[in-house]
Design a protein around this motif. Sequence first.
Motif, short mmCIF file in Angstrom:
data_model
loop_
_atom_site.label_atom_id
_atom_site.label_comp_id
_atom_site.label_asym_id
_atom_site.label_seq_id
_atom_site.Cartn_x
_atom_site.Cartn_y
_atom_site.Cartn_z
N ILE A 20 0.83 -1.20 0.00
CA ILE A 20 0.00 0.00 0.00
C ILE A 20 0.87 1.26 0.00
O ILE A 20 2.03 1.21 0.38
CB ILE A 20 -0.97 0.03 1.21
N LYS A 21 0.26 2.37 -0.43
CA LYS A 21 0.92 3.67 -0.41
C LYS A 21 0.27 4.51 0.69
O LYS A 21 -0.93 4.72 0.69
CB LYS A 21 0.72 4.39 -1.75
N LEU A 22 1.10 4.97 1.64
CA LEU A 22 0.65 5.83 2.72
C LEU A 22 1.30 7.18 2.58
O LEU A 22 2.33 7.32 1.90
CB LEU A 22 1.03 5.23 4.08
N GLU A 23 0.75 8.19 3.26
CA GLU A 23 1.44 9.48 3.31
C GLU A 23 2.77 9.25 4.00
O GLU A 23 2.92 8.35 4.82
CB GLU A 23 0.60 10.51 4.06
N LYS A 24 3.76 10.11 3.70
CA LYS A 24 5.13 9.87 4.13
C LYS A 24 5.25 9.64 5.63
O LYS A 24 4.71 10.39 6.44
CB LYS A 24 6.02 11.05 3.72
N LEU A 25 5.97 8.56 5.98
CA LEU A 25 6.24 8.20 7.37
C LEU A 25 7.74 8.27 7.60
O LEU A 25 8.54 8.07 6.67
CB LEU A 25 5.78 6.77 7.65
N LYS A 26 8.13 8.54 8.83
CA LYS A 26 9.55 8.53 9.17
C LYS A 26 10.00 7.09 9.35
O LYS A 26 9.29 6.27 9.89
CB LYS A 26 9.79 9.32 10.46
N GLY A 27 11.20 6.81 8.89
CA GLY A 27 11.75 5.47 9.05
C GLY A 27 12.70 5.15 7.92
O GLY A 27 12.72 5.81 6.89
N ASN A 28 13.49 4.11 8.14
CA ASN A 28 14.46 3.66 7.15
C ASN A 28 13.89 2.50 6.35
O ASN A 28 13.03 1.76 6.84
CB ASN A 28 15.76 3.24 7.83
N ILE A 29 14.41 2.32 5.15
CA ILE A 29 13.96 1.22 4.29
C ILE A 29 14.32 -0.11 4.94
O ILE A 29 15.41 -0.30 5.45
CB ILE A 29 14.59 1.36 2.89
N GLY A 30 13.34 -1.03 4.96
CA GLY A 30 13.53 -2.33 5.60
C GLY A 30 13.06 -2.38 7.03
O GLY A 30 12.94 -3.45 7.62
N ILE A 64 9.09 -0.25 2.45
CA ILE A 64 9.77 -0.63 1.22
C ILE A 64 10.50 0.54 0.58
O ILE A 64 11.67 0.43 0.20
CB ILE A 64 8.78 -1.26 0.21
N SER A 65 9.82 1.70 0.45
CA SER A 65 10.47 2.84 -0.22
C SER A 65 9.78 4.15 0.12
O SER A 65 8.63 4.17 0.54
CB SER A 65 10.46 2.64 -1.74
N HIS A 66 10.53 5.24 -0.08
CA HIS A 66 10.01 6.60 -0.01
C HIS A 66 10.06 7.16 -1.42
O HIS A 66 11.11 7.11 -2.06
CB HIS A 66 10.86 7.49 0.89
N LYS A 67 8.97 7.72 -1.91
CA LYS A 67 8.95 8.28 -3.27
C LYS A 67 8.05 9.51 -3.29
O LYS A 67 7.50 9.90 -2.27
CB LYS A 67 8.41 7.25 -4.27
N ARG A 68 7.94 10.08 -4.51
CA ARG A 68 7.02 11.18 -4.73
C ARG A 68 6.03 10.76 -5.80
O ARG A 68 6.39 10.11 -6.78
CB ARG A 68 7.77 12.44 -5.17
N ASP A 69 4.79 11.16 -5.61
CA ASP A 69 3.72 10.82 -6.54
C ASP A 69 3.85 11.64 -7.81
O ASP A 69 4.66 12.56 -7.89
CB ASP A 69 2.37 11.10 -5.89
N LYS A 70 3.05 11.34 -8.83
CA LYS A 70 3.11 12.13 -10.06
C LYS A 70 2.57 13.53 -9.82
O LYS A 70 1.79 13.76 -8.89
CB LYS A 70 2.38 11.44 -11.19
N LYS A 71 2.98 14.47 -10.65
CA LYS A 71 2.64 15.88 -10.47
C LYS A 71 1.18 16.14 -10.82
O LYS A 71 0.67 15.63 -11.81
CB LYS A 71 3.54 16.73 -11.35
N ILE A 72 0.53 16.95 -9.97
CA ILE A 72 -0.82 17.41 -10.28
C ILE A 72 -0.77 18.91 -10.51
O ILE A 72 0.10 19.60 -9.98
CB ILE A 72 -1.83 17.07 -9.17
N LYS A 73 -1.68 19.41 -11.31
CA LYS A 73 -1.74 20.84 -11.60
C LYS A 73 -2.89 21.47 -10.84
O LYS A 73 -4.00 20.94 -10.83
CB LYS A 73 -1.96 21.10 -13.09
N ILE A 74 -2.63 22.61 -10.22
CA ILE A 74 -3.66 23.42 -9.57
C ILE A 74 -3.82 24.67 -10.43
O ILE A 74 -2.88 25.42 -10.59
CB ILE A 74 -3.27 23.79 -8.13
#
Length: 103
Positions: A20-30, A64-74
């Motif tokens: 699943i994808k959650l809003e960014k959490l603090k922590g290291n991979i693994g 598993i990983s920290h990433k950024r979602d695709k860009k949205i336009k406002i």
Amino acid sequence: MYAIFINGGKQYKVMVGQTIKLEKLKGNIGEKIKFNNVLLICNKNNLKIGQPLITGASITAELISHKRDKKIKIVKFHRRKHFHKVQGHRQFFTTMKIIKIKN
């Protein structure tokens, strides 16, 4: 078996082995993270509903990983007023794999 839990003001329905994808959490991979805000657990014919949370229940997940979602336009636009504003946003998110659901 599935469970519903709260994280970041949102509710997620998860099963063991699901990613699943959650809003960014603090922590290291693994790293393993434990969620205690469990609202519901369903195990075939056995259904547990919390009021509002189930005491003693938890969900363990691996980061598993920290990433950024695709860009949205406002886009803000006022017709006939010579006002046009375009802004972009990329939300940070964390990918988690559900390892264990404990009653």
